[in-house]
Design a protein around this motif. Structure first.
Motif, PDB file in Angstrom:
ATOM      1  N   ARG A 190     -50.840 -16.483  12.879  1.00  0.00           N
ATOM      2  CA  ARG A 190     -51.599 -16.987  14.033  1.00  0.00           C
ATOM      3  C   ARG A 190     -52.901 -16.197  14.094  1.00  0.00           C
ATOM      4  O   ARG A 190     -52.886 -14.967  14.200  1.00  0.00           O
ATOM      5  N   VAL A 191     -54.005 -16.929  14.013  1.00  0.00           N
ATOM      6  CA  VAL A 191     -55.308 -16.283  13.808  1.00  0.00           C
ATOM      7  C   VAL A 191     -56.286 -16.706  14.898  1.00  0.00           C
ATOM      8  O   VAL A 191     -56.443 -17.903  15.167  1.00  0.00           O
ATOM      9  N   LEU A 192     -56.941 -15.719  15.509  1.00  0.00           N
ATOM     10  CA  LEU A 192     -58.110 -16.007  16.345  1.00  0.00           C
ATOM     11  C   LEU A 192     -59.333 -15.845  15.459  1.00  0.00           C
ATOM     12  O   LEU A 192     -59.592 -14.745  14.939  1.00  0.00           O
ATOM     13  N   LEU A 193     -60.077 -16.936  15.271  1.00  0.00           N
ATOM     14  CA  LEU A 193     -61.268 -16.927  14.411  1.00  0.00           C
ATOM     15  C   LEU A 193     -62.501 -16.921  15.304  1.00  0.00           C
ATOM     16  O   LEU A 193     -62.762 -17.905  16.011  1.00  0.00           O
ATOM     17  N   LEU A 194     -63.242 -15.825  15.285  1.00  0.00           N
ATOM     18  CA  LEU A 194     -64.495 -15.757  16.042  1.00  0.00           C
ATOM     19  C   LEU A 194     -65.545 -16.497  15.224  1.00  0.00           C
ATOM     20  O   LEU A 194     -65.890 -16.072  14.114  1.00  0.00           O
ATOM     21  N   ALA A 226     -74.327 -27.446  22.433  1.00  0.00           N
ATOM     22  CA  ALA A 226     -73.722 -28.440  23.326  1.00  0.00           C
ATOM     23  C   ALA A 226     -72.622 -29.233  22.630  1.00  0.00           C
ATOM     24  O   ALA A 226     -71.532 -29.426  23.187  1.00  0.00           O
ATOM     25  N   LYS A 227     -72.902 -29.703  21.421  1.00  0.00           N
ATOM     26  CA  LYS A 227     -71.911 -30.497  20.685  1.00  0.00           C
ATOM     27  C   LYS A 227     -71.709 -29.851  19.316  1.00  0.00           C
ATOM     28  O   LYS A 227     -72.346 -30.258  18.333  1.00  0.00           O
ATOM     29  N   PRO A 228     -70.842 -28.849  19.236  1.00  0.00           N
ATOM     30  CA  PRO A 228     -70.662 -28.182  17.946  1.00  0.00           C
ATOM     31  C   PRO A 228     -70.096 -29.127  16.902  1.00  0.00           C
ATOM     32  O   PRO A 228     -69.379 -30.077  17.251  1.00  0.00           O
ATOM     33  N   ALA A 229     -70.417 -28.865  15.656  1.00  0.00           N
ATOM     34  CA  ALA A 229     -69.826 -29.644  14.560  1.00  0.00           C
ATOM     35  C   ALA A 229     -68.303 -29.465  14.622  1.00  0.00           C
ATOM     36  O   ALA A 229     -67.819 -28.406  15.012  1.00  0.00           O
ATOM     37  N   PRO A 230     -67.545 -30.515  14.248  1.00  0.00           N
ATOM     38  CA  PRO A 230     -66.095 -30.442  14.417  1.00  0.00           C
ATOM     39  C   PRO A 230     -65.437 -29.394  13.515  1.00  0.00           C
ATOM     40  O   PRO A 230     -65.887 -29.135  12.412  1.00  0.00           O
ATOM     41  N   TYR A 231     -64.375 -28.809  14.041  1.00  0.00           N
ATOM     42  CA  TYR A 231     -63.551 -27.852  13.290  1.00  0.00           C
ATOM     43  C   TYR A 231     -62.244 -28.528  12.904  1.00  0.00           C
ATOM     44  O   TYR A 231     -61.804 -29.473  13.575  1.00  0.00           O
ATOM     45  N   SER A 232     -61.616 -28.007  11.861  1.00  0.00           N
ATOM     46  CA  SER A 232     -60.344 -28.565  11.411  1.00  0.00           C
ATOM     47  C   SER A 232     -59.164 -27.958  12.158  1.00  0.00           C
ATOM     48  O   SER A 232     -58.024 -28.156  11.767  1.00  0.00           O
ATOM     49  N   GLY A 261     -71.528 -22.050  10.126  1.00  0.00           N
ATOM     50  CA  GLY A 261     -70.990 -22.941   9.096  1.00  0.00           C
ATOM     51  C   GLY A 261     -69.942 -22.227   8.251  1.00  0.00           C
ATOM     52  O   GLY A 261     -68.932 -22.816   7.860  1.00  0.00           O
ATOM     53  N   ALA A 262     -70.188 -20.933   7.994  1.00  0.00           N
ATOM     54  CA  ALA A 262     -69.227 -20.163   7.188  1.00  0.00           C
ATOM     55  C   ALA A 262     -67.885 -20.081   7.905  1.00  0.00           C
ATOM     56  O   ALA A 262     -66.825 -20.155   7.274  1.00  0.00           O
ATOM     57  N   ALA A 263     -67.917 -19.934   9.220  1.00  0.00           N
ATOM     58  CA  ALA A 263     -66.663 -19.880   9.984  1.00  0.00           C
ATOM     59  C   ALA A 263     -65.942 -21.226   9.924  1.00  0.00           C
ATOM     60  O   ALA A 263     -64.712 -21.276   9.806  1.00  0.00           O
ATOM     61  N   ARG A 264     -66.717 -22.306   9.980  1.00  0.00           N
ATOM     62  CA  ARG A 264     -66.092 -23.640   9.936  1.00  0.00           C
ATOM     63  C   ARG A 264     -65.424 -23.871   8.580  1.00  0.00           C
ATOM     64  O   ARG A 264     -64.320 -24.405   8.509  1.00  0.00           O
ATOM     65  N   ARG A 265     -66.083 -23.421   7.520  1.00  0.00           N
ATOM     66  CA  ARG A 265     -65.481 -23.562   6.186  1.00  0.00           C
ATOM     67  C   ARG A 265     -64.234 -22.686   6.060  1.00  0.00           C
ATOM     68  O   ARG A 265     -63.228 -23.108   5.477  1.00  0.00           O
ATOM     69  N   LEU A 266     -64.277 -21.485   6.630  1.00  0.00           N
ATOM     70  CA  LEU A 266     -63.100 -20.612   6.569  1.00  0.00           C
ATOM     71  C   LEU A 266     -61.958 -21.215   7.380  1.00  0.00           C
ATOM     72  O   LEU A 266     -60.794 -21.146   6.968  1.00  0.00           O
ATOM     73  N   ALA A 267     -62.276 -21.821   8.523  1.00  0.00           N
ATOM     74  CA  ALA A 267     -61.233 -22.480   9.327  1.00  0.00           C
ATOM     75  C   ALA A 267     -60.535 -23.550   8.493  1.00  0.00           C
ATOM     76  O   ALA A 267     -59.300 -23.676   8.532  1.00  0.00           O
ATOM     77  N   ALA A 268     -61.305 -24.321   7.741  1.00  0.00           N
ATOM     78  CA  ALA A 268     -60.710 -25.372   6.908  1.00  0.00           C
ATOM     79  C   ALA A 268     -59.804 -24.759   5.842  1.00  0.00           C
ATOM     80  O   ALA A 268     -58.691 -25.255   5.593  1.00  0.00           O
ATOM     81  N   ASP A 269     -60.256 -23.658   5.226  1.00  0.00           N
ATOM     82  CA  ASP A 269     -59.429 -22.993   4.207  1.00  0.00           C
ATOM     83  C   ASP A 269     -58.133 -22.462   4.822  1.00  0.00           C
ATOM     84  O   ASP A 269     -57.055 -22.579   4.233  1.00  0.00           O
ATOM     85  N   LEU A 270     -58.257 -21.856   5.997  1.00  0.00           N
ATOM     86  CA  LEU A 270     -57.070 -21.270   6.635  1.00  0.00           C
ATOM     87  C   LEU A 270     -56.072 -22.352   7.040  1.00  0.00           C
ATOM     88  O   LEU A 270     -54.860 -22.203   6.825  1.00  0.00           O
ATOM     89  N   THR A 271     -56.572 -23.435   7.620  1.00  0.00           N
ATOM     90  CA  THR A 271     -55.636 -24.496   8.050  1.00  0.00           C
ATOM     91  C   THR A 271     -55.011 -25.178   6.831  1.00  0.00           C
ATOM     92  O   THR A 271     -53.855 -25.583   6.888  1.00  0.00           O
ATOM     93  N   SER A 272     -55.772 -25.254   5.735  1.00  0.00           N
ATOM     94  CA  SER A 272     -55.186 -25.887   4.544  1.00  0.00           C
ATOM     95  C   SER A 272     -54.041 -25.034   3.989  1.00  0.00           C
ATOM     96  O   SER A 272     -53.196 -25.531   3.249  1.00  0.00           O
ATOM     97  N   GLN A 273     -54.018 -23.762   4.352  1.00  0.00           N
ATOM     98  CA  GLN A 273     -52.898 -22.892   3.930  1.00  0.00           C
ATOM     99  C   GLN A 273     -51.878 -22.728   5.056  1.00  0.00           C
ATOM    100  O   GLN A 273     -51.112 -21.761   5.076  1.00  0.00           O
ATOM    101  N   ASN A 274     -51.942 -23.662   6.007  1.00  0.00           N
ATOM    102  CA  ASN A 274     -50.946 -23.760   7.094  1.00  0.00           C
ATOM    103  C   ASN A 274     -50.983 -22.613   8.096  1.00  0.00           C
ATOM    104  O   ASN A 274     -50.002 -22.399   8.804  1.00  0.00           O
ATOM    105  N   HIS A 275     -52.089 -21.884   8.149  1.00  0.00           N
ATOM    106  CA  HIS A 275     -52.200 -20.878   9.208  1.00  0.00           C
ATOM    107  C   HIS A 275     -52.492 -21.583  10.528  1.00  0.00           C
ATOM    108  O   HIS A 275     -53.082 -22.677  10.552  1.00  0.00           O
TER     109      HIS A 275
END
Ligand code: NAP
Length: 241
Positions: free
Chosen positions: A3-7, A36-42, A11-25
Motif C-alpha cells: 500500500r503506497v502513498l505516492l506524492l 484544475a483538471k489534472p491528467a488522469p491517473y491509473s 508526469g514522472a509520478a503519473r508514469r510511476l503510478a501506472a508501473d506500480l498499479t501494473s504490478q498490483n500495488h
C-alpha cells in the motif's frame, strides 16, 4: 502487494503510478490541487495539502501505508521536506524518485542562473522570452520590459501582468511543436527550471535548434535527510521485496 502513498503532481509520478498499479500495488496518488483538471491517473487520487509535516504524519498514522514514494517536482522542496519529517516521525519508509538534472549538450547556449528573478534581470530589454517555469514564477517577472510568454496548464483568471501573454497548454510537448511555437511567437530566449527528465527536455532541444540562449534555473539543494534518489525500476524492486 504494497500500500503506497505516492506524492505526485508530475508526469514522472503519473508514469510511476501506472508501473506500480501494473504490478498490483495498492497506490493512492496525492495531488496538491495546483491544476484544475489534472491528467488522469491509473490509480485513485486525493487532492490538497495534508497540513504540513505534522498533518502528513497524522495521515500516515491513520492510514498506515507500507511506504511513501516522493515523486514530486524537484523544485517542490516544501513537500519533500515535509515527507522526510513525517516519515521519520512515523517510521513509514520513504522512497524518492530520481530525476537527474539536465546537462548542457554540445553547442547549446546554456546559461546557469540561480533563480527566475536572476534570469529575468539579465534579459535584454527587447527580448521575447518563453518562460517554462510555471505559474508560481509570476511574482518574479516585475521590472522587465522584455516581452514574456509564460506557459500555464490552466487558463488564468487575471490578465497577464507584463508585456506578453500566458500560453495555456498541457504537457507533454514534442520538439517539433515546441520549435513551431517558439517560431510563431518570435521567441529569442528560453527560461526553464532544471527539472530533468527526457519528456521535458524537448523545449531545450527546440531552443538549441533555433540557436536561442537557454537560461537554466539551478535546482535547490536536497533538504537534509533526503533519501537516496532511485529510478522507477529501483522503486519497483524495493516495493516487491
Ligand atoms: P511545495 O512548495 O513543495 O509544497 C507546498 C505545499 O503544497 C506543501 O506544503 C503541501 O501542503 C502541498 N503539496 C505539494 N505537493 C503536494 C502533493 N503531491 N500532495 C499533497 N499536497 C501537496 O510544492 P509546489 O512547488 O507548490 O508544487 C505543488 C505541486 O505541483 C507538487 O505536487 C509538484 O510535484 C507539482 N509541480 C511543481 C512544480 C514546481 O516548479 N514547483 C512544477 C511542476 C509540478 P501541506 O503542507 O498542507 O501538506
Amino acid at each position: 502487494m504494497a500500500r503506497v502513498l505516492l506524492l505526485a503532481g508530475t508526469g514522472a509520478a503519473r508514469r510511476l503510478a501506472a508501473d506500480l498499479t501494473s504490478q498490483n500495488h495498492d497506490v493512492l496518488a496525492s495531488l496538491a490541487g495546483a491544476t484544475a483538471k489534472p491528467a488522469p491517473y491509473s490509480c485513485p487520487t486525493r487532492t490538497g495539502g495534508f497540513g504540513g509535516a505534522s498533518g502528513l504524519a497524522a495521515w500516515l498514522r491513520s492510514e498506515n501505508p507500507d511506504a511513501v514514494v516522493d515523486a514530486t517536482h524537484p523544485f517542490a522542496r516544501q513537500m519533500t521536506t515535509n515527507a522526510i519529517a513525517a516519515a521519520r516521525a512515523t517510521g513509514v519508509p520513504l522512497l524518492r524518485l530520481s530525476r537527474p538534472p539536465w546537462r548542457p549538450k554540445p553547442g547549446e547556449d546554456w546559461r546557469d542562473v540561480p533563480s527566475v528573478e536572476a534570469a529575468v534581470a539579465s534579459l535584454p530589454r527587447t527580448a521575447r522570452v518563453f518562460l517554462a517555469t510555471g505559474r508560481g514564477s509570476l511574482g518574479a517577472l516585475a521590472g522587465t520590459t522584455a516581452t514574456l510568454f509564460l506557459r500555464t496548464v490552466d487558463p488564468q483568471p487575471a490578465p497577464f501582468p507584463n508585456k506578453g501573454e500566458f500560453v495555456v497548454a498541457r504537457p507533454p510537448f514534442d520538439e517539433a511543436s515546441e520549435r513551431a511555437l517558439f517560431e510563431r511567437l518570435g521567441v529569442t530566449h528560453l527560461v526553464v527550471k532544471n527539472a530533468g527528465g527526457a519528456p521535458g527536455r524537448t523545449k531545450l532541444d527546440a531552443a538549441a535548434a533555433l540557436r536561442l540562449p537557454i537560461f537554466v534555473v539551478a535546482r535547490p539543494p536536497d533538504p537534509p535527510g533526503a533519501p537516496r534518489a532511485m529510478t522507477s525500476d529501483e522503486i519497483l524492486s524495493a516495493l516487491a521485496e
